[in-house]
Design a protein around this motif. Sequence first.
Motif, PDB file in Angstrom:
ATOM      1  N   SER A 198       0.878  -1.171   0.000  1.00  0.00           N
ATOM      2  CA  SER A 198       0.000   0.000   0.000  1.00  0.00           C
ATOM      3  C   SER A 198       0.911   1.215   0.000  1.00  0.00           C
ATOM      4  O   SER A 198       2.132   1.086  -0.124  1.00  0.00           O
ATOM      5  CB  SER A 198      -0.916  -0.003   1.228  1.00  0.00           C
ATOM      6  OG  SER A 198      -0.159   0.215   2.412  1.00  0.00           O
ATOM      7  N   SER A 200       1.781   2.761   2.431  1.00  0.00           N
ATOM      8  CA  SER A 200       2.462   2.867   3.728  1.00  0.00           C
ATOM      9  C   SER A 200       3.068   1.551   4.200  1.00  0.00           C
ATOM     10  O   SER A 200       3.631   1.501   5.294  1.00  0.00           O
ATOM     11  CB  SER A 200       1.480   3.369   4.802  1.00  0.00           C
ATOM     12  OG  SER A 200       0.409   2.441   4.952  1.00  0.00           O
ATOM     13  N   LYS A 201       2.978   0.496   3.390  1.00  0.00           N
ATOM     14  CA  LYS A 201       3.512  -0.799   3.828  1.00  0.00           C
ATOM     15  C   LYS A 201       4.259  -1.482   2.683  1.00  0.00           C
ATOM     16  O   LYS A 201       3.901  -1.351   1.505  1.00  0.00           O
ATOM     17  CB  LYS A 201       2.405  -1.721   4.346  1.00  0.00           C
ATOM     18  CG  LYS A 201       1.774  -1.240   5.648  1.00  0.00           C
ATOM     19  CD  LYS A 201       0.816  -2.270   6.212  1.00  0.00           C
ATOM     20  CE  LYS A 201       0.139  -1.755   7.482  1.00  0.00           C
ATOM     21  NZ  LYS A 201       1.146  -1.464   8.559  1.00  0.00           N
ATOM     22  N   THR A 220       8.871 -10.442   5.612  1.00  0.00           N
ATOM     23  CA  THR A 220       8.428  -9.570   6.689  1.00  0.00           C
ATOM     24  C   THR A 220       7.678  -8.392   6.089  1.00  0.00           C
ATOM     25  O   THR A 220       7.809  -8.095   4.897  1.00  0.00           O
ATOM     26  CB  THR A 220       9.612  -9.066   7.529  1.00  0.00           C
ATOM     27  OG1 THR A 220       9.108  -8.399   8.691  1.00  0.00           O
ATOM     28  CG2 THR A 220      10.482  -8.095   6.746  1.00  0.00           C
ATOM     29  N   VAL A 221       6.867  -7.714   6.921  1.00  0.00           N
ATOM     30  CA  VAL A 221       6.119  -6.534   6.503  1.00  0.00           C
ATOM     31  C   VAL A 221       6.715  -5.328   7.222  1.00  0.00           C
ATOM     32  O   VAL A 221       6.882  -5.340   8.443  1.00  0.00           O
ATOM     33  CB  VAL A 221       4.622  -6.669   6.824  1.00  0.00           C
ATOM     34  CG1 VAL A 221       3.888  -5.380   6.473  1.00  0.00           C
ATOM     35  CG2 VAL A 221       4.026  -7.842   6.064  1.00  0.00           C
ATOM     36  N   VAL A 222       7.041  -4.276   6.438  1.00  0.00           N
ATOM     37  CA  VAL A 222       7.613  -3.053   6.986  1.00  0.00           C
ATOM     38  C   VAL A 222       6.553  -1.960   6.960  1.00  0.00           C
ATOM     39  O   VAL A 222       5.937  -1.709   5.921  1.00  0.00           O
ATOM     40  CB  VAL A 222       8.851  -2.611   6.187  1.00  0.00           C
ATOM     41  CG1 VAL A 222       9.328  -1.233   6.645  1.00  0.00           C
ATOM     42  CG2 VAL A 222       9.971  -3.640   6.337  1.00  0.00           C
ATOM     43  N   ASP A 223       6.363  -1.304   8.128  1.00  0.00           N
ATOM     44  CA  ASP A 223       5.460  -0.170   8.242  1.00  0.00           C
ATOM     45  C   ASP A 223       6.269   1.105   8.008  1.00  0.00           C
ATOM     46  O   ASP A 223       7.202   1.407   8.759  1.00  0.00           O
ATOM     47  CB  ASP A 223       4.812  -0.154   9.624  1.00  0.00           C
ATOM     48  CG  ASP A 223       3.741   0.924   9.743  1.00  0.00           C
ATOM     49  OD1 ASP A 223       4.103   2.115   9.667  1.00  0.00           O
ATOM     50  OD2 ASP A 223       2.563   0.572   9.888  1.00  0.00           O
ATOM     51  N   VAL A 224       5.917   1.860   6.954  1.00  0.00           N
ATOM     52  CA  VAL A 224       6.688   3.048   6.603  1.00  0.00           C
ATOM     53  C   VAL A 224       6.547   4.127   7.671  1.00  0.00           C
ATOM     54  O   VAL A 224       7.497   4.863   7.966  1.00  0.00           O
ATOM     55  CB  VAL A 224       6.247   3.574   5.224  1.00  0.00           C
ATOM     56  CG1 VAL A 224       6.960   4.887   4.885  1.00  0.00           C
ATOM     57  CG2 VAL A 224       6.526   2.533   4.146  1.00  0.00           C
ATOM     58  N   ALA A 225       5.377   4.237   8.249  1.00  0.00           N
ATOM     59  CA  ALA A 225       5.162   5.288   9.250  1.00  0.00           C
ATOM     60  C   ALA A 225       6.085   5.119  10.448  1.00  0.00           C
ATOM     61  O   ALA A 225       6.680   6.082  10.937  1.00  0.00           O
ATOM     62  CB  ALA A 225       3.701   5.289   9.689  1.00  0.00           C
ATOM     63  N   THR A 226       6.224   3.886  10.939  1.00  0.00           N
ATOM     64  CA  THR A 226       7.075   3.641  12.101  1.00  0.00           C
ATOM     65  C   THR A 226       8.508   3.324  11.703  1.00  0.00           C
ATOM     66  O   THR A 226       9.417   3.391  12.542  1.00  0.00           O
ATOM     67  CB  THR A 226       6.520   2.473  12.933  1.00  0.00           C
ATOM     68  OG1 THR A 226       6.545   1.274  12.132  1.00  0.00           O
ATOM     69  CG2 THR A 226       5.094   2.756  13.371  1.00  0.00           C
ATOM     70  N   GLY A 230       7.826  -5.739  11.069  1.00  0.00           N
ATOM     71  CA  GLY A 230       6.999  -6.460  12.020  1.00  0.00           C
ATOM     72  C   GLY A 230       7.328  -7.937  12.042  1.00  0.00           C
ATOM     73  O   GLY A 230       8.489  -8.343  11.909  1.00  0.00           O
TER      74      GLY A 230
END
Length: 754
Positions: A198, A200-201, A220-226, A230
């Motif tokens: 998305s 943001s991910k 793995t899934v990376v959260d762009v905001a943080t 994960g």
Amino acid sequence: MIKTRVPRHRLAAAVTAVLAVTAGTALATAPATAATPTAVVNAVPAGVSDTITLPGPSQILSAGPSGYLTSVQRFGWPQGNDYFWTSTVDGTTTPLEEWTTGWRGGASDTVVAKEDGTTRYLLKDMTQPGSAPVAIEQPDTRLSWQGIVGRTLVFSHYDVATGAGQLRLIGEGDQPGSNRQVTGLPADFRLQDVEVLSDSKLLVRYSTSGEGPEDRYYLTVVDVATGAAGERHEIGVAPYGLDAAVSGDRWVWVDAASTADAKLKYAARDGSETSPATEAVALGNAIRTHVGILGDWVTYAAPGGDTATSFSPHHALTAVNATDGSTVKLLDHASSSVPTTDGALLVRGGTVAQGEGTYRVALGVDGKPAATLVAADGRPTALALYTAATPPVFDLDKNNGETRLRWVLSRTNAKGSVTIRHVATGRSMTHVFSQAVPYEGKASVEFLWDGRLLNAEGVKEFASSGDYVWDFTATPLNGIGPDLKQSGTFKVTRTAGAHDHTDNGSPDLLSRDAAGVLWREDSVTSPEWPDGMTTGQVRVGPGWQIYNQLEAVGSVAGSTAGDLVARDKDGVLWLYVAKGDGTFAARTKIGAGWNVYTSLAGGSDLNGDGRADLVATDTAGDLYLYKGTGDTAAPFAPRTKIGWGWGIYNQLTATGDIAGTAAGDLLARDTSGVLWLYEGKGDGTFAARTKIGAGWGAFTHLVGIGDANRDGRADLYAVGASGAKFYAGTGNSTAPFKPAANSNLHTTQAPTVF
């Protein structure tokens, strides 16, 4: 780098709006094949929304709330891709400037390209396509650019010396946090692949050194905001950057320990990085298979099925149920798989029934996935013939008898053949092709036809004039769709010659053997035999021993091919009208009393009326002219005396024009073996004779063959006990022939030549 080769997670609100318009609409189907361009090109099914407009060979690279990014392969120079942004708000399409890296997107309305020759990355907001781009400087040359997510650039680095790796997120400006290293990844992180989930991910596939001798591989899934990674899942040995997908409850990936042993696997997303994996499908060497998720169904397809040169069942977009293993075939091939916000997939691909385009794949009321065409691009999925570049009529006497023929197909990956057949004779030639070649965005099968066909003996002869049929057959190398079979017609024209019995523009030699069998040999030219070459004997038929003189007289009956007269022992002269295929119609009687003549010679137009004439000398040495009429019932007008004293000659040969004038000429050999030229005046009479040369008594037959070497001048065959010689004409009355050249004429088997 972030994958843009297969946009799996790209269309958001804009596509959702399109699907809302088209959902539930009864969609017509695109044609599968067509024989003409108008039946295939731009054949968009009725009822399909035109909000999404994609050029035929384009691929969707990214999409945001207000539009989408596409690329189209450029045919021509310079090679590469052209990039476009299409707005789903107003339907306009904006071409994007060319940059060395091309354009990329990250599930938003922002696209980015690296500026040529600099360390700047230019972000362009496509909601305002006329606005100036925003530059992000990234001078650290150690970092490798992987793409963009939202408006954040993604880079990676691995230090071979220290074994340390990182994934970095770089945003606009120089505020704190605009340049971050992703946390939660191991110190020896080595990136394999990144895909946008998305704006943001990110879904990240990477490897680590592990505790043993082998590397270990994870998703793995990376959260762009943080800026943090994960949960992760270990996926086993897979030393390639292969495709993967993730849903709320399932990891899906392609596993390939070797290039010949790929597998589609999935595992529960239950918080454990080692939850048991299930092998769903053995993919063999299809390691680049793309995957997607629809509830309990996992979709997969090896891209490139439309251009593949061999069949693979994995080219089809297929869904496998993760709970019971059942499968559903959705498309014959697919190149892109894009999840939508409502849980469906948007796929670029095609089916034989509906053609190429964008398909919406969603779960039906029965819980199974189904594909619906939502935007056609006008191309067929099945192999199609667009045009056949065979002119309706062409003259094989031009361009050295050669012509280039072309058939335009919908794609290059096809093998087959083209057969050209002369309707009247059945003679044909076949061109076999193992694959078509690219041609103006489509494909082409073409060859230079040398204007020749195989005769019944398998020898190449010049093609006759008349009606032709071409039969085109092609098999799709990718195994998608049926074989293609099309036919068409054209005409060939030739200029008739005095000795042309096959209506193919090249003169023939007729000969009779001791058993009375009539034979024909077609004259040709080749690098090995520039003069005097014949194609070999073709049997015309038996029974010709009843005649004491045979003479090829040109077209005296009004046909396009040269005719034949034959005198029997009772002095009756018979006409054999040429059929144009090397044979002759049943004889018709011209008249009796022709045994008064010692010599007959035909084939020259002596009076300039365009018809071949006949001359004859009687026992008194008088020369008579029989003008050709073009009438089969009465092919010659009453005789006219045009000379006397011709009893000194033992051979007369009508040669056509060998002296360089427009009128037909005559050769005469005296009893001493001297050959004389009588140059025609064009009114049925001749100028005073000129001496060609002595020594011609060695030949038993002199045949004015016509233009055998295709240089525009009449030639001569001379046959004797030592074989055959070919004398090429010069067009010069003082020296009408070049020095003799050897010929392969079959004089031993058939010593009577005319």
